[in-house]
Scaffold this motif. Sequence first.
Motif, mmCIF file in Angstrom:
data_model
loop_
_atom_site.group_PDB
_atom_site.id
_atom_site.type_symbol
_atom_site.label_atom_id
_atom_site.label_comp_id
_atom_site.label_asym_id
_atom_site.label_seq_id
_atom_site.Cartn_x
_atom_site.Cartn_y
_atom_site.Cartn_z
ATOM 1 N N ARG A 134 1.022 -0.822 -0.265
ATOM 2 C CA ARG A 134 -0.154 -0.400 0.069
ATOM 3 C C ARG A 134 0.713 1.125 0.129
ATOM 4 N NH1 ARG A 134 -5.325 -0.979 0.768
ATOM 5 N NH2 ARG A 134 -5.435 0.911 2.315
ATOM 6 N N LEU A 165 0.749 8.533 -1.774
ATOM 7 C CA LEU A 165 2.110 9.748 -2.778
ATOM 8 C C LEU A 165 1.611 10.654 -1.833
ATOM 9 C CD1 LEU A 165 1.162 8.715 -6.605
ATOM 10 C CD2 LEU A 165 2.525 7.862 -5.259
ATOM 11 N N LEU A 180 1.186 7.474 -10.795
ATOM 12 C CA LEU A 180 -0.093 6.967 -11.738
ATOM 13 C C LEU A 180 -0.514 6.151 -11.858
ATOM 14 C CD1 LEU A 180 -2.055 10.338 -9.638
ATOM 15 C CD2 LEU A 180 -1.991 8.139 -8.747
ATOM 16 N N TRP A 184 1.079 2.935 -12.387
ATOM 17 C CA TRP A 184 0.096 2.087 -11.513
ATOM 18 C C TRP A 184 -1.248 1.627 -12.282
ATOM 19 C CZ3 TRP A 184 -4.136 4.483 -9.491
ATOM 20 C CH2 TRP A 184 -5.469 3.569 -8.681
ATOM 21 N N ILE A 200 -2.589 2.208 -4.930
ATOM 22 C CA ILE A 200 -2.742 3.600 -3.788
ATOM 23 C C ILE A 200 -3.558 4.005 -3.712
ATOM 24 C CG2 ILE A 200 -2.013 5.897 -4.665
ATOM 25 C CD1 ILE A 200 -0.146 4.697 -7.140
#
Lengths: 284, 284, 284, 284
Positions: D89, D92, D105, D108, D117
């Motif tokens: 986990r 940001l 992002l 991901w 995230i």
Amino acid sequence: MQQTYRLVIDCPDQVGLVASVAQFLADHGATIVEASHHTDLQTKRFFMRHEIGASSIKLDYASFVNEFAPIANEYQMQWSLNDSNHKRRVALLGSVESHCLVDLLHRWHTGELHCDIPCIIANHPQMEQFAKWYDVPFHWVDFKTLGKDRAFEQIATLLSDYNVDLTVLARFMQILPDWLCQTINGKAINIHHSFLPSFAGARPYQQAYDRGVKLIGATCHYVTQDLDEGPIIEQSVKRISHSDSAADMVRKGKDCEVTALAHGVRYHLEDRVIIHRNKTVVFA
Amino acid sequence: MQQTYRLVIDCPDQVGLVASVAQFLADHGATIVEASHHTDLQTKRFFMRHEIGASSIKLDYASFVNEFAPIANEYQMQWSLNDSNHKRRVALLGSVESHCLVDLLHRWHTGELHCDIPCIIANHPQMEQFAKWYDVPFHWVDFKTLGKDRAFEQIATLLSDYNVDLTVLARFMQILPDWLCQTINGKAINIHHSFLPSFAGARPYQQAYDRGVKLIGATCHYVTQDLDEGPIIEQSVKRISHSDSAADMVRKGKDCEVTALAHGVRYHLEDRVIIHRNKTVVFA
Amino acid sequence: MQQTYRLVIDCPDQVGLVASVAQFLADHGATIVEASHHTDLQTKRFFMRHEIGASSIKLDYASFVNEFAPIANEYQMQWSLNDSNHKRRVALLGSVESHCLVDLLHRWHTGELHCDIPCIIANHPQMEQFAKWYDVPFHWVDFKTLGKDRAFEQIATLLSDYNVDLTVLARFMQILPDWLCQTINGKAINIHHSFLPSFAGARPYQQAYDRGVKLIGATCHYVTQDLDEGPIIEQSVKRISHSDSAADMVRKGKDCEVTALAHGVRYHLEDRVIIHRNKTVVFA
Amino acid sequence: MQQTYRLVIDCPDQVGLVASVAQFLADHGATIVEASHHTDLQTKRFFMRHEIGASSIKLDYASFVNEFAPIANEYQMQWSLNDSNHKRRVALLGSVESHCLVDLLHRWHTGELHCDIPCIIANHPQMEQFAKWYDVPFHWVDFKTLGKDRAFEQIATLLSDYNVDLTVLARFMQILPDWLCQTINGKAINIHHSFLPSFAGARPYQQAYDRGVKLIGATCHYVTQDLDEGPIIEQSVKRISHSDSAADMVRKGKDCEVTALAHGVRYHLEDRVIIHRNKTVVFA
């Protein structure tokens, strides 16, 4: 960002040429923000780019063009004058890979790429989500249903309807037909996922893997009728080793593609690229 | 420099393999200075290199070889054990360009390249001065007088007479005949002045200039019968621009050639390279 | 190599400046081989370098200087005109590490560095062998016997006696006294074995090893009284990893040092560097 | 992506260690996808990472841990076993610059970064739009209203509430207090916009501009109480010249920041990084 005029000149090399241009600029009080010159000693061709503070020069755009024309004629110049405040209209063509497309959208969003993006066109529907985020009209041209001929006609119509100045193939995986290449000649930029001329054509990362190279790369170039043979604007490479699988190479290659394409597009938008035969002068 | 044994293994991937080798080494008290592994998941082939402190292991070289043989047989290994104190005999082949040759000589002179250089052979006489400085026997094989066939026979005789372990083509500008390529297969390293597979063959810098690439490079590879197609050990690139003439590219390229060749030769001498089909595993 | 004049100008930025210079050159029929401009927008300073075909211009060197002087005065120029046929006199200072020294000698020997090398001076005797090979007078200045003060006086006398134009510290491991730095200000180039400003001072590779950086480098800069603080001409870096020992870093760093120094010296000899405060403009 | 177990070991170097681990793995039928070793010869410390095909091993995760424990104890190992299917986990932390945050992002989103995230936290509201696009909860912690102390308490609470395993400072422009650095020690990664140790602290690009360096860079490192002094995971550099303004350097530097951070985070998530004192072993 300061407003500038970008005067780009391409002509036969002659004594007196720079003096004439410089005198013209001085006579009108121009402040030079950036100046670049190149003489191709083989072809005796001269290339020059001036970036001029717009507020310094005692001429508006139209008068500049009018008054400079006689000098341009005298020296047989191919030339252009662009106002940095005038934003070019850039269409993005995509398929299913999002990395280049999203990168360009983000650089445009943050102002690094100074242009308008009136539309995104793709032969698959997946890119629509990113278009929505950035609030750009999205057009899915369904090649399967339409067939290649009608699909490309539709793309050409879209480019025309949107008054597109530059078409960027951001990992668009269809080969453009000759007639379209001609229509957008010098106004279409592609990213190829190898360091050309190595591994032109399909599946370049697999080709690179099979050959066992120790570097992979990406090439940003103008689109021409000869596939992957157009003038190169920018290339980027990364080191790889035996421990990189073809999948690793794809991942590393994406970073090359993103930066090479972003550079190439920015150079074009800032009038830093002059196409000379099948090569480019890039005043980076 | 600490004396080490280098155990290099290339075999089908099997469960238990690493344990057997590690147990053998542990049983004899071996200290591991450096260990590298690679599994080629496509071909199910396993590669391993151990660098073992010679003073730690309770075996001399011959006993090591004898006692390890059963394990090697069990796992169908292609393998080698090399003593770092044993210097390989390296012949340098040159023509008229001195940069690679002089660079290798200097690295040898300062101990960076751990080998003997019993002779320098060239198809032109110019390299003799450098051979003299470094006190290495020089042989000018005059291709013009002898003709290609007899010249290469003479080279082959020299390589044999000097008991050469590795032949380095340091910008040797003659294409080796197939029979000689076969004789020194896996024991001859070439430097090609482009980032292969781009610009194979003659005049690569001119080819690069004509194509308008934005990067030039050099490729260090094993010599095979297929010109410029052998397994690549190392590649090096440099950025260029429109302002670089073909002569500038030659100058910049030389720096690429020098470093790519020096790396490739060192990797080979330190038993860091395993040839696998037409590719290399390089435990750099 | 074509004979050229190199006109290098450094002056306050003013409208009309380029036009005046360009008109002067055009009036005398000058062909421009290469032209570079830079405006420092913060300090309003203008820098320009022209490389002019000597055979094209209807002026000899002395007349050029005379006739250009009024323009230079008008625009408050610091300027120089150098004839490419005039070779500068370069002294090499060394200690015990030979890689930079031998590299410069080889580049000079092959004509890549266009200069004379009247002498090599060192604080240890080991470099004499290389000096002999290249037939350059060698002077061992024995710091232990003489003491620092007298040793540096002797070096200064040698530089003066040999009419040295440029002093290159090719891994010369002594810190120059202030008075000597002043004497050769702007005419002495050093190579520091780190990417400055990281790891200034002693044992930079050990510092880099201790800090655990993932890149090492080298910095070529002009010598000033502030150790390792002079204007930077060129920097070079290489990737390293945890598996590199301090000794590996030294080896890799040498390749950085060699290329950074060779570039810096060449740029200086070709009048491509202008020192501006504590920075450089490098028309590479 | 194949499910794997990642066994990471850090212990005093001892003979027999590798054999014991390899025998354990062989006894349970483990197929090794990737294996990496490193011995720090100075500190006599041994580091090892195995990536094991989960389907090959005749043990579930819990049994593996139980059965391996005695070996780990015998050799005084610090060790971990991670299941590639278990997603960490990652929170940001951002401010106003979006390039690093949006890049992470996107990586991901496309699966390049294998993690969850759960939240984005920022001291300014601008990043909310990107959080929304990617459907990630966004928390604006208003430092101005709350004051530093309460703001960081709120951040700590959020990290705790979201069960965060890794905190990534994606150009988060606040200095973390010591107590928070301690809490997330070894679990927080920062990107600094210079090639550390050069230009630590504020405004590194301006510092670089003022010093006149020819390379700029970015450094990805673990956060520690000593600002910009934590263990370095990755560094990236780009070439600049006199013609680059501080603004150009910012633009070029962003590309360095993006790639260095993306690499560093991926290495961490794939258990490729071992922190050893103030340095890292990175099995890239």
